[in-house]
Write a protein that holds these residues in place. Sequence first.
Motif: not given
Length: 166
Positions: A10-11, A14, A63
Amino acid sequence: MLIKAIDGLNEVIGRIVSVVAVIFAAIIIFDVVMRYVFNDPTRWAFDVTKQLYGFYFVMLGGYALRHQAHVRVDLVTEKLGLRVRRWVEVAGYLIFFFPFAWIFMTRSWDFGMRSWAQGETTYGSVQLPVYPLKLAMAVAAGLLFLQGISEVMKLVLGREVPHHDS
């Protein structure tokens, strides 16, 4: 290991998706310059920026959850002890979050596949395909669901203190 993988996914997503904001801002500036400086507005900029903004907005849910950026109402839980607050958070994920994310993911998938099968396009002067954005909703819901798993694991393992604003 699983927590790190989900958080990392997700980082990365994002950070990649955040570039889309720069792209749609550049398109808007380009369109404004074309419209007011050259008196030659584009036919496509509005539809493209609307699609890009929708993609940007929906794809950043996981994110945002990873960074605890979602709105919270902690009127009850802020008075509870840390251990009880953790279990209330876990219960909230199990009762509300996961069912919502599952429905969002499965319905969005159906929604996107129907759009693809129909060859759905926008209704503006430039007819863009709609299914990529609708399928992105399903991907975004999947990322949100995964991040929920990570957050619950952090709570259960005692790695994350439930946040509350004072």
